[in-house]
Design a protein around this motif. Structure first.
Motif, mmCIF file in Angstrom:
data_model
loop_
_atom_site.group_PDB
_atom_site.id
_atom_site.type_symbol
_atom_site.label_atom_id
_atom_site.label_comp_id
_atom_site.label_asym_id
_atom_site.label_seq_id
_atom_site.Cartn_x
_atom_site.Cartn_y
_atom_site.Cartn_z
ATOM 1 N N LEU A 23 12.940 9.220 -2.494
ATOM 2 C CA LEU A 23 13.611 10.118 -1.759
ATOM 3 C C LEU A 23 12.695 10.906 -2.495
ATOM 4 N N GLU A 24 12.173 11.323 -2.950
ATOM 5 C CA GLU A 24 10.587 11.904 -3.964
ATOM 6 C C GLU A 24 10.037 10.633 -4.729
ATOM 7 N N PRO A 25 8.216 11.499 -4.051
ATOM 8 C CA PRO A 25 7.754 10.342 -5.175
ATOM 9 C C PRO A 25 7.562 10.341 -6.168
ATOM 10 N N TYR A 26 7.089 8.645 -6.175
ATOM 11 C CA TYR A 26 7.910 8.194 -7.335
ATOM 12 C C TYR A 26 6.962 6.576 -7.717
ATOM 13 N N ARG A 27 5.570 7.626 -9.038
ATOM 14 C CA ARG A 27 4.202 6.631 -9.168
ATOM 15 C C ARG A 27 4.432 5.269 -9.616
ATOM 16 N N SER A 77 0.769 -1.109 0.130
ATOM 17 C CA SER A 77 0.086 0.268 -0.001
ATOM 18 C C SER A 77 0.493 0.597 -0.066
ATOM 19 N N THR A 78 0.178 2.183 -0.542
ATOM 20 C CA THR A 78 0.785 3.560 -0.369
ATOM 21 C C THR A 78 0.035 4.667 -0.130
ATOM 22 N N SER A 79 0.026 5.220 0.224
ATOM 23 C CA SER A 79 -1.235 7.252 0.257
ATOM 24 C C SER A 79 -0.186 8.520 -0.532
ATOM 25 N N ASN A 80 0.891 7.799 -0.840
ATOM 26 C CA ASN A 80 2.012 9.108 -2.088
ATOM 27 C C ASN A 80 3.135 8.955 -2.411
ATOM 28 N N TYR A 81 2.779 7.507 -2.650
ATOM 29 C CA TYR A 81 3.654 7.399 -3.803
ATOM 30 C C TYR A 81 4.903 7.651 -3.165
ATOM 31 N N GLU A 82 5.599 8.070 -2.343
ATOM 32 C CA GLU A 82 7.015 7.881 -1.502
ATOM 33 C C GLU A 82 6.980 7.571 -0.815
ATOM 34 N N ASN A 83 5.946 6.528 0.042
ATOM 35 C CA ASN A 83 6.643 5.396 1.516
ATOM 36 C C ASN A 83 4.849 4.281 0.945
ATOM 37 N N PHE A 122 9.350 12.933 -11.080
ATOM 38 C CA PHE A 122 8.504 12.557 -10.047
ATOM 39 C C PHE A 122 7.215 13.760 -9.909
ATOM 40 N N LEU A 123 6.243 13.428 -10.986
ATOM 41 C CA LEU A 123 4.971 14.506 -10.913
ATOM 42 C C LEU A 123 3.973 13.304 -10.789
ATOM 43 N N THR A 124 2.892 13.523 -9.632
ATOM 44 C CA THR A 124 2.358 11.816 -9.462
ATOM 45 C C THR A 124 0.629 12.585 -9.833
ATOM 46 N N ASN A 125 0.578 14.065 -11.028
ATOM 47 C CA ASN A 125 -0.893 14.023 -11.839
ATOM 48 C C ASN A 125 -0.485 14.237 -12.809
ATOM 49 N N LEU A 181 1.549 16.926 -20.418
ATOM 50 C CA LEU A 181 1.403 18.490 -21.292
ATOM 51 C C LEU A 181 3.148 18.662 -20.559
ATOM 52 N N GLU A 182 3.935 18.035 -19.965
ATOM 53 C CA GLU A 182 5.284 19.205 -19.679
ATOM 54 C C GLU A 182 5.891 18.464 -20.761
ATOM 55 N N VAL A 183 5.659 16.551 -21.136
ATOM 56 C CA VAL A 183 6.751 16.103 -21.709
ATOM 57 C C VAL A 183 6.512 16.575 -23.571
ATOM 58 N N ALA A 184 5.222 16.960 -23.752
ATOM 59 C CA ALA A 184 4.818 17.641 -24.624
ATOM 60 C C ALA A 184 5.641 18.796 -25.447
ATOM 61 N N LYS A 185 5.664 19.950 -24.075
ATOM 62 C CA LYS A 185 6.706 20.832 -24.404
ATOM 63 C C LYS A 185 8.185 20.385 -24.819
#
Length: 715
Positions: free
Chosen positions: A226-230, A97-103, A583-586, A592-596
């Motif tokens: 170290l960072e939230p990682y989906r 389980s995870t609630s934040n993709y970090e723990n 590390f964007l979870t959205n 959209l960032e990849v498109a840029k």
């Protein structure tokens, strides 16, 4: 009247004979049953791997061909759901389980054992992951950096230390490990090399809450990134997440910082998987696996399919066989899995002894396009590929249709054009292409000449076209011959690709030569000036994250050189985006960032992407449940044998004055190995002949009676 009938009688008999004559044709049908099976149903022979593993330790081995072997021996907390590499299932873990993709909290299955009886628990997970990271080899460094250990600290100290472990050691022991990375690494290595989970000091270190892996109970472990990682679970599902036996490791060399375990590399070790190692050949040329006799999941219900017990008792993997041997072994049914490069597909099928009974597509498994990219890297930091119009000229000078044509077989093109750095198998690729309205580059010689002329004035050089025309800055120097580097050895297909590329570039006045180098040479490509201007190579992501593992790996300057970014892309706008992009979870925001990023890269052209070919293997038709995953290979434990049977029916028609009166059934064994043939022949002409004779007699009698009635004695 009777005289007329008498005259007509011969004609009437001829007509009747003609009408019933087909009845006297012999009609014979024969059914032949062909059965193809292995010569030994207890063994599967795999000769498809063209080179041996680089190491038998999952903390060290880092080649694509290592996958099927490691997958059979070792298991992870979670694993890919068979061929679905975007989904994982619990294996060593019962659930997570995870609630934040970090723990991430994992509960370990109770009752998971190594073959020697050592049980897996939470401390085994702590040991396994920390061992892989501290050893500092390719799998641990490449796949846990910036996730389970800090890249900056690693660069400064030279040690890959799981984040927080130095604090844990210092808090428990009082040793100054937070300020002395060497000491921290040595203490951690000592703990791992003399691992005793019942030791109170070691227990307290493992239970320290602020570190990468925390033991929270006998069967509960928490992994903190170290960072939230989906996509962290997709990373953990590979063999660098393997849970290994602390007792075996400590008995065979232990753990040293930044060092491989040579004994395990050469001899291997057994994990919790469905197979164990029985034999290792010289130079890892052959590895024999046998069914794990003490497999923990043997009688367990509701386990994931990928963890099923093995069906075939013995797996014989023969590495690095010659092309001839790979063809012959498969053609004669001595091997069940094989491989040849694309130009030799027809040769393989033509040599196949059963090609009269089995179609090409029944032994050729087309597994789809590869989760990889293939390219010419154009070093943005050295002349002349540091000139943007020059890179654009190369992109438009190449005839991509001609490149695709060499991947054609039986009217199929077994490759696809695309626009990297993300390979087209990932959904985000099509999403970004639609958002940006982008398309792969196409062959456009006029546009190539336009950009090359512009580049010539910018770089003060000129080129001479085949017709003698000079374009560019004729007051400058003529562009020298450029060298395209490629990794040796190359196969025939890659040679064809390079020939087409050379011819295309020559048409716009760019002269090139090819230089083949060994992998040891590429290890020195760690600076812009030390990296060639043009390299023919490819990139395989370690786990299915197209952003972290493909986009950033190829275009982030932190991975400059052989680490991934051979084009030495160093664009400040991209570097700012990359600080947070993976590390964007959205997911929508991330796309959209990849498109840029893609818009910028399309204009800069750091790479020219070459066709992405399909994955394929030759597999005997009686091998069932060949499940393939491009990140770990295939699953030996899921394969089983089912004899392949084909029935061939032949019907023949002949004329015979003497009807056959026999029915025969014949069973014979063919000379080809493991193949039987049963033929059944049925002849039904006796009935047809008898009916015909009766009909003729009836007709003649009827005519005679009719004549006698009509004509009396005058007949």
């Amino acid at each position: 009247m009777s005289q007329n009938i008498k005259a007509f009688l011969p004609i009437l008999i001829m007509i009747v004979g003609f009408l019933i004559s087909p009845i006297f044709l012999l009609q014979s049908s024969a059914a032949t049953t062909i059965t193809i099976a292995p010569s030994n149903s207890s063994i599967l022979v795999d000769v498809s791997q063209t080179v041996p593993p680089d190491a038998l330790d999952p903390a060290t081995g880092f080649y694509v061909q290592d996958g099927p072997l490691f997958n059979a021996i070792f298991q992870e907390l979670v694993e890919y759901n068979g061929s679905n590499y975007l989904q994982v299932v619990p294996v060593i873990a019962q659930n997570w389980s995870t609630s934040n993709y970090e723990n991430w909290t994992f509960f370990i299955r109770q009752g998971v054992y190594f073959p020697d009886g050592v049980q897996v628990n939470a401390s085994t997970v702590w040991f396994s992951l920390y061992r892989t990271i501290l050893m500092g080899q390719g799998p641990g460094v490449s796949n846990y950096i910036e996730l389970l250990f800090n890249a900056t600290q690693y660069g400064q100290t030279g040690y890959a230390l799981p984040w927080g472990v130095a604090n844990a050691i210092q808090q428990v022991t009082g040793l100054p490990t937070t300020k002395n990375a060497t000491l921290a690494a040595q203490v951690l290595a000592s703990i791992l090399s003399h691992f005793n989970a019942n030791n109170q000091t070691i227990q307290k270190i493992m239970e320290y809450p602020y570190q990468a892996v925390v033991v929270k109970g006998p069967y509960e472990v928490e992994i903190n990134t170290l960072e939230p990682y989906r996509d962290f679970l997709l990373d953990l599902a590979n063999w660098w997440g393997a849970i290994v036996n602390p007792v075996y490791v400590d008995q065979h060399g232990g753990v040293q910082p930044n060092s491989a375990n040579s004994y395990i590399n050469d001899n291997g070790m057994n994990g919790t998987g469905p197979y164990v190692i029985k034999y290792v050949g010289p130079s890892l040329s052959e590895i024999l696996l046998v069914k794990n006799p003490h497999y923990w999941a043997q009688n367990i219900a509701n386990i994931p399919t990928v963890a099923e017990p093995a069906h075939i008792p013995i797996i014989d993997i023969k590495y690095g066989l010659s092309h001839t041997d790979r063809v012959e072994d498969f053609a004669t049914n001595q091997a069940q899995i094989s491989y040849v490069s694309l130009p030799f597909l027809q040769q393989m099928y033509s040599a196949y002894e059963y090609n009269k009974y089995v179609s090409f597509n029944q032994v050729f498994l087309n597994l789809g396009y590869q989760a990889a990219v293939f390219y010419l890297s154009l070093n943005m930091q050295v002349f002349p590929t540091n000139i943007t119009p020059f890179r654009q000229a190369i992109a438009y000078a190449i005839n991509y249709s001609a490149l695709l044509s060499i991947f054609k077989f039986q009217n199929q093109t077994l490759a696809i054009n695309y626009l990297g750095p993300i390979s087209p198998v990932f959904p985000v690729y099509n999403e970004v292409m639609q958002l940006d309205d982008l398309h792969p580059f196409t062959y456009n010689p006029s546009l190539a000449l336009h950009y090359l002329n512009e580049a010539g004035y910018e770089g003060h050089f000129y080129v001479v076209l085949p017709n003698g025309t000079a374009i560019g800055d004729t007051n400058g120097s003529q562009l020298p011959t450029l060298t395209i580097y490629a990794l040796a050895p190359v196969n025939e297909l890659e040679q064809e690709e390079l020939t087409i590329i050379q011819e295309n570039l020559q048409r716009i006045g760019i002269s090139t030569s090819i230089k083949y180098v060994l992998p040891s040479v590429t290890d020195n490509w760690v600076t812009p000036s030390g990296t060639p201007a043009i390299v023919d190579l490819g990139w395989y992501p370690d786990w299915p994250d197209p952003i972290f593992q493909e986009l950033i790996a190829q275009t982030d300057v932190l991975y400059g050189g052989i680490s991934g970014n051979l084009a030495w892309v160093n664009i400040s706008t991209l570097q700012q985006i990359y600080n947070t992009l993976p590390f964007l979870t959205n997911q929508t925001q991330q796309t959209l960032e990849v498109a840029k990023v893609y818009k910028i890269l399309y204009q800069e052209v750091p790479y020219v992407y070459l066709p992405n070919p399909v994955n394929y293997y030759f597999v005997q038709p009686y091998v069932k449940n060949f499940v393939y995953n491009p990140f770990i290979g295939y699953y030996y434990n899921l394969m089983y044998y089912q004899p392949y049977t084909v029935t061939i029916t032949q019907t023949t028609t002949t004329t015979s004055p003497t009807p056959l009166t026999t029915t025969s059934t014949t069973t014979s064994t063919m000379t080809m190995p493991s193949m039987t043939s049963t033929s059944t022949s049925n002849n039904s002409t006796l009935v047809y002949a008898a009916i015909g004779i009766v009909v003729v007699i009836i007709v003649i009698v009827a005519v005679v009676v009719l004549l006698r009635r009509r004509g009396g004695p005058g007949f």
